[in-house]
Design a protein around this motif. Structure first.
Motif, short mmCIF file in Angstrom:
data_model
loop_
_atom_site.label_atom_id
_atom_site.label_comp_id
_atom_site.label_asym_id
_atom_site.label_seq_id
_atom_site.Cartn_x
_atom_site.Cartn_y
_atom_site.Cartn_z
N THR A 196 -1.27 -5.36 -7.18
CA THR A 196 -2.92 -4.44 -6.87
C THR A 196 -3.94 -4.12 -8.60
N PRO A 199 -1.00 -6.93 3.70
CA PRO A 199 -0.98 -6.55 4.30
C PRO A 199 -0.58 -4.65 4.40
N ASP A 200 -1.25 -3.40 5.16
CA ASP A 200 -0.46 -2.07 4.74
C ASP A 200 0.80 -2.14 4.55
N ASP A 201 1.66 -3.06 6.01
CA ASP A 201 2.83 -2.45 6.14
C ASP A 201 4.09 -3.21 5.91
N THR A 208 5.79 -4.22 1.78
CA THR A 208 5.49 -4.83 0.15
C THR A 208 4.78 -5.63 -0.09
N ARG A 263 -6.87 -9.20 1.31
CA ARG A 263 -6.52 -7.63 1.53
C ARG A 263 -4.58 -8.06 1.61
N ASP A 280 -6.78 -0.96 -4.62
CA ASP A 280 -6.38 -1.85 -3.25
C ASP A 280 -5.50 -3.26 -3.79
N ARG A 281 -4.60 -2.83 -2.89
CA ARG A 281 -3.26 -4.55 -3.04
C ARG A 281 -4.52 -5.68 -2.01
N ASP A 333 0.53 -8.87 11.65
CA ASP A 333 -0.05 -7.56 12.66
C ASP A 333 0.50 -7.01 13.27
#
Length: 336
Positions: free
Chosen positions: A68, A130-132, A134, A128, A83-84, A299
């Motif tokens: 992060t 992926p949001d889904d 960990t 960036r 942001d990750r 994704d």
């Protein structure tokens, strides 16, 4: 900050210590590392067999990280605090073909890597996460997934119904099998372990070949492909086995030379290469633009990394030892 420091070659010389927390300069991100994953490159660097002349000492190793953003330097616009992001091995290779000096700007050697509480990533290099996924999952992407993607898509241009052979069941190989199947290809996998072959077949692979039980594995691959051979072969072993890979690939087929697990040199038999008109290309990961396209594909197809084991930060040496034994999928170190 706490960091693992490679003070000389050899795993005994990888020591947990403290070093100054870096400050982001113009265009840079300070990333709080959540997790890193190990690749054979990381082991080879510690062992002193991967371009040892480039390795500074002490070195914070490991190229592949997810974390992060906690601070930004002047002028940063692509990312913001919170942001990750992922690291990207070739930090200056953004698109197109690589420049001749890309190895000078690789994370984990010669640039400091991610096996520390914080690391610096230039905003142009960061991807960036992926949001889904960990941090543990996202950390597996920069080399293993991206190498597989680039080999199959940018180089191999694989189409539905084509045949792909993947050597082994390590990180690159499992991602390659998953991505190839998502592209509609038929996958054959080789391994020395029947349980690993069974596991990949359960993921959807067409067939597996145990190369210890079947030393002439190329002949077995020809049987499985009606004597034609595969359209694309992902070569991770190197050494003298490259000649068998040529035999297992169809006339006019392609080999993506990715690894060197069994040796960095080979006595290549040129006549089969010439008569079969095989294309043999070295693959050294990919540009950032390919990384961005890959994440969108992962994704869309709901592809998740296969992680063998997650180690605590203090267990970094144990993680390297696990990598040396040969994992099924990826070995990950949780940093924070």
């Amino acid at each position: 900050m706490k960091a693992w420091l490679l003070k000389d070659f050899g795993l005994d010389n990888l020591q947990l210590g403290e070093t100054a927390t870096p400050t982001p300069k113009a265009g840079e991100l300070l990333v709080k590392v959540g997790a890193v994953s190990l690749n054979f490159r990381d082991k080879a660097i510690v062992d002193g067999i991967y371009e040892p002349h480039r390795v500074p000492k002490p070195l914070i190793p490991v190229s592949d990280a997810a974390g992060t953003v906690v601070a930004v330097g002047e002028g940063v616009s692509r990312f913001a605090v919170g942001d990750r992001v992922n690291s990207h091995l070739y930090s200056r290779w953004l698109d197109g073909m690589p420049a001749s000096d890309e190895p000078d700007y690789c994370f984990g050697s010669p640039l400091p890597g991610g096996l520390a509480e914080f690391m610096i990533i230039h905003e142009d290099s960061a991807v960036r996460a992926p949001d889904d996924m960990t941090d543990e999952e996202a950390s597996t992407l920069p080399i293993a997934a991206l190498t597989a993607w680039y080999s199959l898509v940018d180089y191999g241009q694989i189409e539905p119904g084509q045949m792909v052979l993947v050597q082994g069941t390590g990180g690159v190989s499992i991602f390659a099998a998953q991505i190839a199947m998502a592209l509609g290809a038929k996958v054959i996998i080789t391994s020395s372990r029947d349980d690993n072959l069974d596991a990949v077949i359960k993921l959807g692979a067409m067939a597996g070949v145990n190369y210890r039980k079947t030393p002439d594995w190329a002949a077995e691959v020809l049987k499985l492909t009606d004597g034609k051979g595969v359209d694309l072969l992902l070569e991770v072993a190197g050494g003298e086995g490259v000649n068998a890979s040529v035999q297992a690939t169809k006339v006019g087929g392609k080999i993506a030379q990715i690894g060197f697990l069994t040796g960095q040199t080979t006595a290549l038999n040129l006549m089969p290469l010439i008569f079969r008109q095989t294309t043999l290309r070295g693959i050294a990961v990919a540009p950032r633009s390919s990384f961005d396209r890959m994440n969108a594909f992962l994704d869309t197809h709901h592809i998740r990394p296969v992680i063998d084991h997650v180690y605590a930060f203090e267990q970094a040496r144990e993680a390297y030892e696990h990598l040396a034994r040969g994992p099924f999928g990826k070995v990950v170190i949780k940093v924070s």
